[in-house]
Design an enzyme around this catalytic site. Structure first.
Site, mmCIF file in Angstrom:
data_model
loop_
_atom_site.group_PDB
_atom_site.id
_atom_site.type_symbol
_atom_site.label_atom_id
_atom_site.label_comp_id
_atom_site.label_asym_id
_atom_site.label_seq_id
_atom_site.Cartn_x
_atom_site.Cartn_y
_atom_site.Cartn_z
ATOM 1 N N GLU A 1 0.840 -1.214 0.000
ATOM 2 C CA GLU A 1 0.000 0.000 0.000
ATOM 3 C C GLU A 1 0.868 1.255 0.000
ATOM 4 O OE1 GLU A 1 -1.351 2.013 3.170
ATOM 5 O OE2 GLU A 1 -0.914 0.534 4.708
ATOM 6 N N LYS B 1 -3.803 -1.395 14.521
ATOM 7 C CA LYS B 1 -3.064 -0.373 15.250
ATOM 8 C C LYS B 1 -3.590 -0.243 16.691
ATOM 9 C CE LYS B 1 -3.465 2.359 11.588
ATOM 10 N NZ LYS B 1 -3.262 1.664 10.331
HETATM 11 N N1 PSU Z 1 -0.427 0.911 8.729
HETATM 12 C C1 PSU Z 1 0.660 1.678 9.008
HETATM 13 N N2 PSU Z 1 0.603 3.017 8.693
HETATM 14 C C2 PSU Z 1 -0.478 3.559 8.039
HETATM 15 C C3 PSU Z 1 -1.604 2.744 7.736
HETATM 16 C C4 PSU Z 1 -1.510 1.422 8.104
HETATM 17 O O1 PSU Z 1 1.657 1.185 9.557
HETATM 18 O O2 PSU Z 1 -0.455 4.748 7.732
HETATM 19 C C5 PSU Z 1 -2.778 3.328 6.988
HETATM 20 C C6 PSU Z 1 -3.364 2.262 6.062
HETATM 21 O O3 PSU Z 1 -3.414 2.811 4.761
HETATM 22 C C7 PSU Z 1 -4.755 2.016 6.588
HETATM 23 C C8 PSU Z 1 -5.087 3.368 7.123
HETATM 24 O O4 PSU Z 1 -5.638 1.562 5.599
HETATM 25 O O5 PSU Z 1 -3.886 3.739 7.799
HETATM 26 C C9 PSU Z 1 -6.307 3.335 8.019
HETATM 27 O O6 PSU Z 1 -6.877 4.600 8.035
HETATM 28 P P1 PSU Z 1 -8.345 4.818 8.641
HETATM 29 O O7 PSU Z 1 -8.218 4.500 10.089
HETATM 30 O O8 PSU Z 1 -8.630 6.280 8.369
HETATM 31 O O9 PSU Z 1 -9.241 3.909 7.881
#
Ligand code: PSU
Ligand code: MN
Length: 300
Positions: A25, A159
């Site tokens: 990604e 996370k």
């Molecule tokens: N994992 C990481 N760093 C990131 C992300 C994931 O180590 O920046 C990103 C991914 O692209 C994931 C997004 O899809 O954070 C999730 O964002 P949200 O909580 O707004 O859906």
């Protein structure tokens, strides 16, 4: 739609020949890591995948085109350009139609990878249910996307800034499989153990490849599989919890919401931990890329 997709020469050749390909990604590059280490990590990840015998396909949108696989100058554009937004699945058509550029989240990357016929995907930590979601309704589109796609995602759990328990419940509801890699503890990104158990565990890339084959045989491959790969050296718990509490308080104070919450909290961690979280985050991504490549090769 196909006219909007550009494949890098390497990825096109690998897909054509049925060689192992791993999707990566790009939001992690543009919004998850600070400059200049973001570009270094992105390059390193591609190198790791190649060294293990697979082809990396970093996915992003540049000037109205979907890119499956980036050339080095395109990787640099995602890392350094200031006009790169964060695109989830729902944003794709709008960004393409308007000729704009964006990095893709797990949701959008998985969607485009599936479209390209790629089955494996490495990221850092999955999005999930945010704390306080019972009022904010903030649940990452990563979950709904993965409930609809044939994809295996290697990540370090979700996370730790999220409500991990609620996320695990949603994964069950959405029929998204979870298997721990050499662990029965669900990892929490910066932490090796989020405090929640996972029922299933696999101890090799070959075992995971066998699970992926059985997904097809049992017709359960229309929902994704998560391979939860814990980081080896976690962040000291107390430090983690203190930084997170301050980050959540700052986000509330500054009225941060929606898609800006995750980048805000990651950035807070990197600053408040003096780079410790950045080092861990980097290890996480590299290790997930290595495992995803090994699984892709084992699947052959
Ligand atoms: N994992 C990481 N760093 C990131 C992300 C994931 O180590 O920046 C990103 C991914 O692209 C994931 C997004 O899809 O954070 C999730 O964002 P949200 O909580 O707004 O859906
Ligand atoms: Mn959200």
């Amino acid at each position: 739609m196909n006219s909007a997709i550009k494949y890098s020469a390497q990825v096109a050749a690998a897909l054509e020949a049925g060689k192992p390909v791993v999707a990566l990604e790009s939001t992690i590059i543009s919004h998850g890591l600070p400059r200049p280490s973001n570009l270094a990590v992105a390059r390193e990840c591609e190198k790791i995948v190649r060294e293990r015998g697979a082809v990396p396909a970093t996915i992003a949108l540049l000037d109205g085109f979907v890119h499956i696989g980036l050339e080095d100058h395109e990787l640099e554009a995602i890392a350094n350009r200031n006009d790169i937004s964060k695109a989830s699945t729902r944003d794709l058509a709008i960004i393409i139609a308007f000729g704009k550029s964006a990095a893709t989240t797990v949701a959008a990357t998985a969607h485009l990878a599936a479209l390209a016929g790629i089955k494996l995907f490495a990221t850092g930590g999955l999005g999930g249910v945010h704390r306080g979601a019972n009022e904010s309704f903030d649940e990452s589109a990563d979950l709904t996307a993965l409930s609809q796609l044939d994809m295996t995602v290697v990540c370090a759990g979700v996370k730790s800034i999220l409500d991990v328990h609620a996320t695990l419940e949603r994964l069950e509801t959405l029929a998204i499989g979870v298997v721990g890699y050499k662990t029965n503890k669900f990892p929490g990104f910066y932490l090796t153990d989020s405090g929640f158990e996972i029922e299933h565990r696999a101890d090799s890339a070959e075992e995971i490849a066998a699970i992926i084959k059985a997904r097809t045989a049992s017709k359960t491959s229309n929902h994704s599989l998560i391979v939860a790969n814990p980081v080896i050296k976690e962040m000291p718990r107390e430090r983690h919890d203190q930084i997170l509490a301050a980050g959540l308080a700052n986000a509330a104070r500054d009225g941060i919401d929606g898609k800006y919450v995750t980048p805000f909290l990651l950035e807070h961690f990197h600053t408040a931990s003096d780079g410790e979280s950045l080092a861990i985050n980097t290890e996480i991504i590299k290790s997930n890329c290595a495992l995803a490549a090994d699984i892709a090769v084992a699947l052959q």
